[in-house]
Write an enzyme that holds these catalytic residues in place. Structure first.
Site, PDB file in Angstrom:
ATOM      1  N   GLY A 274      -1.343  18.745   4.597  1.00  0.00           N
ATOM      2  CA  GLY A 274      -1.482  18.041   3.325  1.00  0.00           C
ATOM      3  C   GLY A 274      -2.125  18.872   2.219  1.00  0.00           C
ATOM      4  O   GLY A 274      -2.746  19.916   2.462  1.00  0.00           O
TER       5      GLY A 274
ATOM      6  N   THR B 268       1.221   8.401   3.650  1.00  0.00           N
ATOM      7  CA  THR B 268       1.207   8.142   2.209  1.00  0.00           C
ATOM      8  C   THR B 268       2.580   7.815   1.626  1.00  0.00           C
ATOM      9  O   THR B 268       2.707   7.714   0.404  1.00  0.00           O
ATOM     10  CB  THR B 268       0.636   9.356   1.457  1.00  0.00           C
ATOM     11  OG1 THR B 268       1.420  10.513   1.781  1.00  0.00           O
ATOM     12  CG2 THR B 268      -0.822   9.601   1.838  1.00  0.00           C
TER      13      THR B 268
ATOM     14  N   TYR C 183       0.907  -0.015   2.898  1.00  0.00           N
ATOM     15  CA  TYR C 183       0.070   1.183   2.761  1.00  0.00           C
ATOM     16  C   TYR C 183      -1.368   0.808   2.404  1.00  0.00           C
ATOM     17  O   TYR C 183      -2.318   1.226   3.068  1.00  0.00           O
ATOM     18  CB  TYR C 183       0.666   2.114   1.697  1.00  0.00           C
ATOM     19  CG  TYR C 183      -0.265   3.219   1.253  1.00  0.00           C
ATOM     20  CD1 TYR C 183      -0.618   4.247   2.130  1.00  0.00           C
ATOM     21  CD2 TYR C 183      -0.794   3.243  -0.036  1.00  0.00           C
ATOM     22  CE1 TYR C 183      -1.477   5.266   1.720  1.00  0.00           C
ATOM     23  CE2 TYR C 183      -1.643   4.258  -0.442  1.00  0.00           C
ATOM     24  CZ  TYR C 183      -1.979   5.264   0.440  1.00  0.00           C
ATOM     25  OH  TYR C 183      -2.832   6.257   0.032  1.00  0.00           O
TER      26      TYR C 183
ATOM     27  N   LYS D 245      -4.807   1.109   4.775  1.00  0.00           N
ATOM     28  CA  LYS D 245      -5.934   1.922   4.319  1.00  0.00           C
ATOM     29  C   LYS D 245      -7.206   1.066   4.252  1.00  0.00           C
ATOM     30  O   LYS D 245      -8.297   1.530   4.614  1.00  0.00           O
ATOM     31  CB  LYS D 245      -5.629   2.539   2.957  1.00  0.00           C
ATOM     32  CG  LYS D 245      -4.555   3.612   2.988  1.00  0.00           C
ATOM     33  CD  LYS D 245      -4.952   4.845   3.795  1.00  0.00           C
ATOM     34  CE  LYS D 245      -5.968   5.693   3.046  1.00  0.00           C
ATOM     35  NZ  LYS D 245      -6.252   6.965   3.787  1.00  0.00           N
TER      36      LYS D 245
END
Length: 292
Positions: free
Chosen positions: A10, A62, A125, A129
């Site tokens: 990432g 993501t 998402y 999270k």
């Protein structure tokens, strides 16, 4: 200090490695081929070879729209893995720095979100999270730091800035959403915040973005203007503002997700958030140097 970074491929891990390369710390970076962070046995077997004092979790699922159909995979990385890393850190007395997102909020507040504002994610998402945050706070409330961020980009990997530069060369015109407002964030500054949390073992929930606010349309205009100025683009194309309703996506985006950084400025006094346009300018200079 021994530091383990999770999420090798990432853009945040890329910046973390660059920021730490000249430091006295011993740093090891793990990717999906090195460790299964959804499996506590894998975490223990791999990390005990390094015995980290601090783990920085820079990994995340993501793909916001894909997550709506890929619930299990998204939850495995954003929730299950966070709890597993927290359990490991608790068992060995390590500190955990975890990066979260503006998507844990509903985007309706209309003023900058405080770290303790209620969580109300709007899609898979954001929900995963938020669940990851909650799991971490249940397991390791006093030896962890959650850093929420937004609109992250870098010269490394795929992101909005690099996508816009490509489309601005390929397309005769673009339309970009102007009713979603947030703060662009160069991953370099985010990495510095993570390192400050790690080395200082600053516990709690904090927000980190670059200073200032923008819509995606504003951000795109700045990318084009600076891209032309620096020779990354051959010329300007028309860019039109459109509402989100004209560009429907599987996942809901928060319409306003500016994050309040007051507590961050107080607890991380050595860090100085910089306006997003200045940061964008610096990143584009770096990108140009890489391409030349």
């Amino acid at each position: 200090m021994n530091i383990a970074i999770i999420g090798k491929s990432g853009q945040l891990a890329f910046e973390l490695q660059r920021e730490l390369q000249d430091a006295a710390h011993k740093v090891v970076v793990y990717g999906r081929d090195d460790i299964d962070i959804t499996n506590e046995s894998s975490i223990r077997d791999v990390l005990e070879q390094h015995t980290p004092d601090v783990v920085i979790n820079a990994s995340a699922y993501t793909a916001v729209d894909k997550a709506e159909q890929d619930n299990d995979a998204c939850r495995a990385i954003n929730t299950v893995a966070v709890k597993a890393l927290a359990n490991y850190c608790k068992s060995v007395g390590a500190f955990l720095v975890h990066v979260s997102t503006d998507y844990v909020f509903n985007g309706h507040k209309g003023s900058p979100y405080l770290p303790n504002d209620p969580l109300e994610p709007q899609g898979v998402y954001g929900k995963t999270k938020a669940e990851g945050e909650q799991a971490l706070l249940e397991v390791l409330p006093h030896s962890s730091c959650i850093i929420r961020t937004a609109w992250v980009y870098s010269s490394h990997g795929n992101n909005f800035v690099k996508t816009m530069l490509r489309l601005m060369e390929e397309k005769p015109a673009l339309s970009v959403i102007d009713d979603q407002v947030g703060s662009p964030t160069w991953a370099k500054g985010l990495a510095q915040a993570c390192i400050a949390a790690a080395t200082g073992k600053v516990s709690g929930i904090y927000h980190w973005t670059d200073e200032g606010v923008a819509s995606w349309y504003d951000f795109a205009l700045a990318i084009q203007e600076l891209g032309v100025e620096k020779g990354l683009l051959s010329g300007e194309i028309p860019i039109s503002p459109i509402p989100s309703s004209q560009y429907p996506t599987p996942a809901k985006r928060p319409h306003y997700s500016v994050l309040d950084k007051t507590a961050t400025r107080e607890s991380f006094s050595a860090l100085h958030p910089t306006h997003w346009r200045k940061q964008l300018c610096a990143m584009l200079d770096e990108l140009k140097a890489q391409l030349s």
